[in-house]
Design a protein around this motif. Structure first.
Motif, PDB file in Angstrom:
ATOM      1  N   GLU A 193      30.449 -56.437   4.530  1.00 41.34           N
ATOM      2  CA  GLU A 193      31.790 -56.767   5.024  1.00 41.34           C
ATOM      3  C   GLU A 193      32.552 -57.639   4.030  1.00 41.34           C
ATOM      4  N   THR A 194      31.843 -58.532   3.347  1.00 44.65           N
ATOM      5  CA  THR A 194      32.500 -59.411   2.378  1.00 44.65           C
ATOM      6  C   THR A 194      32.959 -58.624   1.158  1.00 44.65           C
ATOM      7  N   ILE A 195      32.087 -57.787   0.607  1.00 43.09           N
ATOM      8  CA  ILE A 195      32.452 -56.990  -0.563  1.00 43.09           C
ATOM      9  C   ILE A 195      33.578 -56.019  -0.226  1.00 43.09           C
ATOM     10  N   LYS A 196      33.604 -55.501   0.983  1.00 43.56           N
ATOM     11  CA  LYS A 196      34.691 -54.608   1.392  1.00 43.56           C
ATOM     12  C   LYS A 196      36.039 -55.298   1.224  1.00 43.56           C
ATOM     13  N   ARG A 197      36.111 -56.559   1.575  1.00 37.45           N
ATOM     14  CA  ARG A 197      37.367 -57.298   1.459  1.00 37.45           C
ATOM     15  C   ARG A 197      37.691 -57.639   0.004  1.00 37.45           C
ATOM     16  N   VAL A 198      36.650 -57.846  -0.790  1.00 37.80           N
ATOM     17  CA  VAL A 198      36.885 -58.023  -2.227  1.00 37.80           C
ATOM     18  C   VAL A 198      37.489 -56.746  -2.806  1.00 37.80           C
ATOM     19  N   HIS A 199      36.926 -55.602  -2.442  1.00 32.98           N
ATOM     20  CA  HIS A 199      37.445 -54.321  -2.923  1.00 32.98           C
ATOM     21  C   HIS A 199      38.845 -54.033  -2.404  1.00 32.98           C
ATOM     22  N   ASP A 200      39.163 -54.572  -1.213  1.00 31.70           N
ATOM     23  CA  ASP A 200      40.502 -54.382  -0.648  1.00 31.70           C
ATOM     24  C   ASP A 200      41.535 -55.312  -1.267  1.00 31.70           C
ATOM     25  N   GLY A 201      41.111 -56.191  -2.180  1.00 33.95           N
ATOM     26  CA  GLY A 201      42.053 -57.033  -2.909  1.00 33.95           C
ATOM     27  C   GLY A 201      42.379 -58.367  -2.271  1.00 33.95           C
ATOM     28  N   GLU A 202      41.559 -58.826  -1.317  1.00 43.89           N
ATOM     29  CA  GLU A 202      41.908 -60.067  -0.626  1.00 43.89           C
ATOM     30  C   GLU A 202      41.767 -61.309  -1.505  1.00 43.89           C
ATOM     31  N   ILE A 203      41.033 -61.226  -2.613  1.00 44.66           N
ATOM     32  CA  ILE A 203      41.027 -62.339  -3.571  1.00 44.66           C
ATOM     33  C   ILE A 203      41.780 -61.941  -4.847  1.00 44.66           C
ATOM     34  N   GLY A 204      42.492 -60.834  -4.798  1.00 45.69           N
ATOM     35  CA  GLY A 204      43.237 -60.359  -5.957  1.00 45.69           C
ATOM     36  C   GLY A 204      42.340 -59.617  -6.938  1.00 45.69           C
ATOM     37  N   GLU A 205      42.798 -59.518  -8.172  1.00 47.71           N
ATOM     38  CA  GLU A 205      42.011 -58.878  -9.212  1.00 47.71           C
ATOM     39  C   GLU A 205      40.915 -59.832  -9.695  1.00 47.71           C
ATOM     40  N   ILE A 206      39.703 -59.356  -9.803  1.00 48.38           N
ATOM     41  CA  ILE A 206      38.605 -60.197 -10.297  1.00 48.38           C
ATOM     42  C   ILE A 206      38.844 -60.544 -11.763  1.00 48.38           C
ATOM     43  N   ILE A 207      38.715 -61.834 -12.080  1.00 48.79           N
ATOM     44  CA  ILE A 207      38.894 -62.268 -13.469  1.00 48.79           C
ATOM     45  C   ILE A 207      37.612 -62.864 -14.056  1.00 48.79           C
ATOM     46  N   ALA A 208      36.642 -63.221 -13.202  1.00 48.21           N
ATOM     47  CA  ALA A 208      35.364 -63.765 -13.696  1.00 48.21           C
ATOM     48  C   ALA A 208      34.335 -63.696 -12.588  1.00 48.21           C
ATOM     49  N   LEU A 209      33.064 -63.607 -12.979  1.00 51.11           N
ATOM     50  CA  LEU A 209      31.966 -63.582 -12.023  1.00 51.11           C
ATOM     51  C   LEU A 209      30.880 -64.553 -12.469  1.00 51.11           C
ATOM     52  N   GLU A 210      30.194 -65.147 -11.486  1.00 45.31           N
ATOM     53  CA  GLU A 210      29.118 -66.100 -11.768  1.00 45.31           C
ATOM     54  C   GLU A 210      27.924 -65.768 -10.884  1.00 45.31           C
ATOM     55  N   GLU A 211      26.771 -65.580 -11.519  1.00 48.74           N
ATOM     56  CA  GLU A 211      25.531 -65.315 -10.787  1.00 48.74           C
ATOM     57  C   GLU A 211      24.478 -66.314 -11.241  1.00 48.74           C
ATOM     58  N   ILE A 212      23.904 -67.049 -10.292  1.00 51.58           N
ATOM     59  CA  ILE A 212      22.916 -68.072 -10.611  1.00 51.58           C
ATOM     60  C   ILE A 212      21.685 -67.890  -9.737  1.00 51.58           C
ATOM     61  N   CYS A 213      20.521 -67.889 -10.366  1.00 49.99           N
ATOM     62  CA  CYS A 213      19.251 -67.855  -9.635  1.00 49.99           C
ATOM     63  C   CYS A 213      18.303 -68.852 -10.303  1.00 49.99           C
ATOM     64  N   ASN A 214      18.550 -70.137 -10.084  1.00 51.56           N
ATOM     65  CA  ASN A 214      17.750 -71.211 -10.664  1.00 51.56           C
ATOM     66  C   ASN A 214      16.868 -71.816  -9.580  1.00 51.56           C
ATOM     67  N   THR A 215      15.552 -71.667  -9.736  1.00 50.41           N
ATOM     68  CA  THR A 215      14.610 -72.109  -8.712  1.00 50.41           C
ATOM     69  C   THR A 215      13.445 -72.839  -9.365  1.00 50.41           C
ATOM     70  N   GLY A 216      12.469 -73.219  -8.554  1.00 48.34           N
ATOM     71  CA  GLY A 216      11.230 -73.754  -9.066  1.00 48.34           C
ATOM     72  C   GLY A 216      10.354 -72.647  -9.620  1.00 48.34           C
ATOM     73  N   SER A 217       9.218 -73.037 -10.175  1.00 48.86           N
ATOM     74  CA  SER A 217       8.324 -72.095 -10.828  1.00 48.86           C
ATOM     75  C   SER A 217       7.517 -71.300  -9.821  1.00 48.86           C
TER      76      SER A 217
END
Length: 454
Positions: A193-217
């Motif tokens: 449901e969230t990505i659907k709204r991103v695709h529908d333009g509710e945050i406008g055109e994407i200009i940058a993306l950030e993905e973080i997966c920092n955890t313990g060992s």
């Protein structure tokens, strides 16, 4: 607890619980009962075959059996014979599937050809959850045999493997077979449901993306009773600890960051990046017991329209942890793990938030697979499962070599990191990497390790 932490904790708890289930015995857990459906071929029972009886395989089997009560575990396969029996016992007794675990001794297969023997049985559905190196080979064999297939992430460790996935899933379309990927966030209700709204333009055109997966060992050990010893070969040791070896796992980008780059790719409507570059290394997990993989990576993916995806993964104890998926647009931002769209103001004013809670995406992916079989409307995740796997592979290579790598270079590479086929492997086979004279596994040196990889 933040939304992001809540989702991460739920994921970890499930995985850890299922990994431990081989040695647990006790009370049963309550499982969801789904409506009865009719198999497209007319049979009420779908026969499931499981290839890979570790924690991920058990999880997939639990989810498939829970999603549809008219399923049975008909056959199991693993290179380690003790794991097939432990899985059968856990599913039959601890998870209370009882008589739905129908794999008789002659349908419990072991060894490197176990996957072929399982696929040759009367199974309708094959669940693949082996070390990553094996995935494209097992997927290809399953599709060629006419089986509907679920394949865990990541789906390959090198470009020939990615191309094998694309060819196999194209064949699945021709045969009208379903193929579902273990990139489970694509089946999460709130994320959809969230990505659907991103695709529908509710945050406008994407200009940058950030993905973080920092955890313990993660722990370095495999099976508690399966350490290095004179009675066990190096191949046995490495496959038991497959996540510590690049040829089996594709390092941290293949082990965990692949979920995140897949979500970013989803937000970008599955447009492929044109290139990536990165950095990383081994700082805290440097002993030979950790094999040869690194403990931190940072990668930048660049898209043709100028958008950059900044992706980070780290597994170091005692360090700041963060797991997030954030996409920034001309009108606002998306916090995918929180199922929320916000304005880009000082207060992060909410634009929209998913009204429901976290869903069981692992159950939903199996439910989707089984429904598609019964309805006769196959689902095929082939394109994104191959492309997101290639992004993880590119990320690993870019960090190892220290040079930018284009999408076309990665897709067309002929570099094969492991044996050409699992059919070539025995327990006596010498793995692609072995301990050197100093008792260490050879690693990778940015600026020295070449690309194309050799």
């Amino acid at each position: 607890m933040t939304e992001s932490t809540r989702h991460l904790t739920a994921d970890r708890s499930r995985r850890g619980f299922l990994k431990a289930s081989g040695v647990l015995a006790g009370a049963a857990i309550t499982l969801p009962i789904m409506p009865q459906r009719v198999h497209a071929s007319g049979s009420d029972i779908l026969k499931i075959g499981l290839i890979g009886c570790g924690g991920r395989g058990r999880g997939a089997a639990v989810d498939a059996l829970s999603a549809d009560p008219n399923t049975e575990l008909y056959a199991v396969a693993d290179v380690f014979p003790e794991r097939t029996q432990a899985t059968m016992e856990a599913l039959r007794n601890y998870f209370s599937f009882g008589e739905r675990i129908t794999a008789t001794p002659d349908r419990c297969f072991e060894g490197f050809d176990a996957y072929q023997k399982l696929i040759a049985t009367e199974v309708d559905v094959v669940l693949i959850a082996a070390p990553t190196y094996f995935h494209p080979h097992f997927l290809k064999a399953s599709i060629e045999a006419g089986k509907h297939t679920f394949c865990e992430k990541t789906h390959a460790v090198d470009s020939p493997g990615v191309r094998m996935v694309l060819e196999a899933t194209a064949l699945a379309k021709e045969k009208k077979l379903s193929v579902v990927s273990g990139l489970a966030w694509r089946y999460d209700t709130g994320a959809i449901e969230t990505i659907k709204r991103v695709h529908d333009g509710e945050i406008g055109e994407i200009i940058a993306l950030e993905e973080i997966c920092n955890t313990g060992s993660l722990p370095s050990s495999g099976s508690p009773s399966f350490g290095r010893s004179p009675e066990r070969t190096e191949m046995q040791y490495q496959i038991d600890r497959w996540y510590n070896f690049t040829w089996l796992s594709c390092d941290l980008p293949g082990l965990n960051l692949v979920h995140h780059v897949d979500k970013a790719s989803w937000a970008m409507k599955d447009e492929t990046p044109i290139s990536c570059w990165g950095t990383g290394g081994r700082q805290t997990r440097t002993a030979s017991e950790y094999g040869q993989i690194w403990d931190h990576h940072a990668i930048v993916f660049e898209y043709a329209n100028g958008v950059r995806l900044n992706a980070y993964c780290r597994q170091q104890n005692g360090t700041y942890g963060q797991v997030t998926d954030r996409y920034f647009g001309t009108k606002g931002m998306c916090d995918l793990l929180a199922y929320q769209l916000n304005k880009m103001d000082a207060n992060r004013t909410s634009i929209w938030r998913f009204p429901g809670g976290a869903s069981n995406r692992f159950l939903l992916e199996q439910d989707t697979l089984l429904k598609s079989i019964r309805s006769g409307n196959p689902v095929n995740n082939g394109r994104y499962m191959a492309h997101s796997s290639l992004m993880a592979i590119m990320a690993t290579w870019a960090c190892y070599t220290g040079v930018p790598i284009t999408w076309d270079e990665a897709m067309n590479s002929e570099y094969v990191i492991g044996p050409a086929s699992p059919n070539e492997i025995t327990w006596e086979t010498v793995p692609p990497v072995v301990l050197d004279a100093e008792g260490e596994y050879p690693g990778f040196s940015p600026g020295i390790t070449p690309f194309p990889m050799k």
